[in-house]
Design an enzyme around this catalytic site. Structure first.
Site, PDB file in Angstrom:
ATOM      1  N   HIS A 177     -13.757   7.741   0.529  1.00 55.72           N
ATOM      2  CA  HIS A 177     -14.221   6.443   0.023  1.00 55.72           C
ATOM      3  C   HIS A 177     -15.149   5.772   1.035  1.00 55.72           C
ATOM      4  O   HIS A 177     -16.214   5.268   0.682  1.00 55.72           O
ATOM      5  CB  HIS A 177     -13.036   5.518  -0.249  1.00 55.72           C
ATOM      6  CG  HIS A 177     -12.300   5.793  -1.518  1.00 55.72           C
ATOM      7  ND1 HIS A 177     -11.615   6.962  -1.735  1.00 55.72           N
ATOM      8  CD2 HIS A 177     -12.137   5.040  -2.643  1.00 55.72           C
ATOM      9  CE1 HIS A 177     -11.050   6.923  -2.937  1.00 55.72           C
ATOM     10  NE2 HIS A 177     -11.359   5.774  -3.508  1.00 55.72           N
TER      11      HIS A 177
ATOM     12  N   HIS B 122      -5.143   5.993   4.009  1.00 51.95           N
ATOM     13  CA  HIS B 122      -5.823   6.513   5.204  1.00 51.95           C
ATOM     14  C   HIS B 122      -5.357   5.767   6.445  1.00 51.95           C
ATOM     15  O   HIS B 122      -4.994   4.588   6.389  1.00 51.95           O
ATOM     16  CB  HIS B 122      -7.343   6.361   5.078  1.00 51.95           C
ATOM     17  CG  HIS B 122      -7.976   7.320   4.119  1.00 51.95           C
ATOM     18  ND1 HIS B 122      -8.115   8.651   4.385  1.00 51.95           N
ATOM     19  CD2 HIS B 122      -8.492   7.115   2.879  1.00 51.95           C
ATOM     20  CE1 HIS B 122      -8.704   9.249   3.351  1.00 51.95           C
ATOM     21  NE2 HIS B 122      -8.934   8.338   2.422  1.00 51.95           N
TER      22      HIS B 122
END
Length: 341
Positions: free
Chosen positions: A174, A228
Site C-alpha cells: 500500500h 504492517h
C-alpha cells in the site's frame, strides 16, 4: 559531424515497446502474486505479532490503487488539456504529447514499484503484526525449548490465503503504491508550478505536498490496521518515492529547470541536425517566446546545461575543444551559436 532525426516509424515503435514492456511487467507481477511466500519462523511470545486481524481494512489495496492512479490521471488531463493549453496557446498535439508523457511516467512508476515490492514480499516472508491471529495456533502450542521458534506447522488456519498473507509484511505494498503514484503527482505539480523559481510562494508548496501527505496517510493506515510494522511502511514509502522520481526524470526535466515549467521532453531523437532550426522544439519556442534577448540568453545558457550541449556543432568555428569547459566560456559559445541563427 552532423546527426539526423530518426524516422517517425522508429520513434513510434520505441514508444509502443515502452507500453508493451509495462504490460509484460504487470503480467509478471500477476504471476508473482500467485506464488506462496516464504514462511519465516516466529515466536509465539513476540508481542509485536499478537495484534488482532483487522477486517475490513481501512483502505483496501484496490482503493489505494484507485487513489494513487486515478487521481493523478485526472490531474494530468486537467492540467495538460486545459490549464497549459490556455497558458501557452499551444497546439492540441503538443498538449496530448505532454499528457502521454505524464501517464507513461506514472504507469512506469507504479508498475516497477509493485513488481519490486511483491517480489521482496515473497522472498523475505516477514510475519505481519497480526500473523499469530491468522495462524490460530493449536491449543497448548509453545515455542521449542529453550530458545527455539515456531513454524506454520502449529497453525490450525484452514484458509491458506489468509495464512499466506500473514507472511507478506515487508515491504508495504500500500505504502509503495501510494508514493509511486501520489509522490509522482507531487513532482508533476512542482514542475508545472515552477516550485523552485526562487520566489518562495507558500501556496505552491501547499499544493505540491498535498498528494504526498495523502500517500503518507495511506501508509499510516497500514500500521493502524496492524497489517504492517512501522519499518515496513517506511521502506515501502521510500521505494515508491524512488520509483516516482526515476520515472518523472525519464520524461520531464529537473525541478530546478524552471525555464521549462514542467513541460515534458520532446519526441525521442537518435540524432537530429544540431545546426538546424528544428534543434529547438516548438514547445521550447512557445516557452521562450522566440529568440531571447542578450540577458535572457546568458541566463538560459548558464541554467540549462542540456540545451548548450545539444547545440554543440562540431563544424562551428566557435565550438570549444572541450564541451565541459567553464561556464563563462560556455555562455560565450552559446551567444555565438544564437547569433549565427
Amino acid at each position: 559531424m552532423l546527426r539526423y532525426r530518426a524516422s517517425n516509424a522508429r520513434i513510434l515503435v520505441s514508444y509502443v515497446i515502452d507500453y508493451a514492456l509495462l504490460v509484460i511487467l504487470l503480467a509478471i507481477w500477476g504471476w508473482i502474486s500467485t506464488l506462496p511466500p516464504r514462511h519465516s519462523r516466529f515466536s509465539l511470545t513476540d508481542i509485536t505479532l499478537q495484534y488482532p486481524m483487522a477486517d475490513p481494512e481501512t483502505i483496501s489495496f484496490e482503493n489505494a490503487c484507485l487513489l494513487s492512479i486515478l487521481l493523478p490521471v485526472l490531474v494530468f488531463i486537467l492540467w495538460s488539456l486545459l490549464i497549459d493549453f490556455y497558458r501557452y496557446r499551444s497546439k492540441v498535439a503538443e498538449r496530448l504529447w505532454d499528457l502521454n508523457c505524464a501517464i507513461l511516467g506514472l504507469a512506469l512508476s507504479v508498475t516497477v514499484s509493485i513488481v519490486i515490492v511483491t517480489s521482496l514480499k515473497q522472498i523475505v516472508g516477514r510475519p505481519r503484526p497480526d500473523s499469530i491471529s491468522r495462524c490460530k495456533p493449536e491449543a497448548g502450542a509453545h515455542d521449542a525449548s529453550p530458545y527455539g521458534l515456531s513454524s506454520i506447522e502449529i497453525c490450525t488456519q484452514t484458509d491458506k490465503s489468509i495464512l499466506d498473507e500473514g507472511f507478506r509484511s515487508w515491504p508495504s505494498g500500500h505504502s509503495s503504491t501510494a508514493f509511486a503514484g501520489l509522490f509522482y503527482l507531487s513532482l508533476y505539480l512542482a514542475g508545472k508550478l515552477s516550485l523552485f523559481d526562487n520566489k518562495g510562494e507558500v501556496w505552491k508548496t501547499v499544493i505540491v505536498i498535498s498528494p504526498s501527505l495523502g500517500a503518507a496517510a495511506i501508509a499510516c493506515t497500514r500500521i493502524l490496521d496492524h497489517r504492517h510494522h512501522g519499518s515496513d511502511a517506511v521502506t515501502g514509502s521510500l521505494m515508491g518515492a524512488g520509483c516516482a522520481w526515476m520515472a518523472y526524470r525519464l520524461y520531464f526535466p529537473s525541478l530546478s529547470d524552471t525555464e521549462r515549467q514542467g513541460q515534458a521532453w520532446s519526441l525521442r531523437s537518435w540524432g537530429e541536425s544540431l545546426r538546424s532550426k528544428s534543434r529547438d522544439s516548438t514547445l521550447d519556442d512557445t516557452l521562450t517566446g522566440g529568440l531571447p534577448d542578450d540577458e535572457e540568453r546568458i541566463d538560459l545558457a548558464s541554467k540549462n546545461q542540456f540545451r548548450r550541449r545539444q547545440r554543440l556543432a562540431d563544424d562551428s568555428p566557435y565550438a570549444p575543444e572541450n564541451p565541459y569547459q567553464s561556464t563563462y566560456d560556455g555562455v560565450e559559445y552559446e551567444l555565438n551559436i544564437l547569433n549565427d541563427r
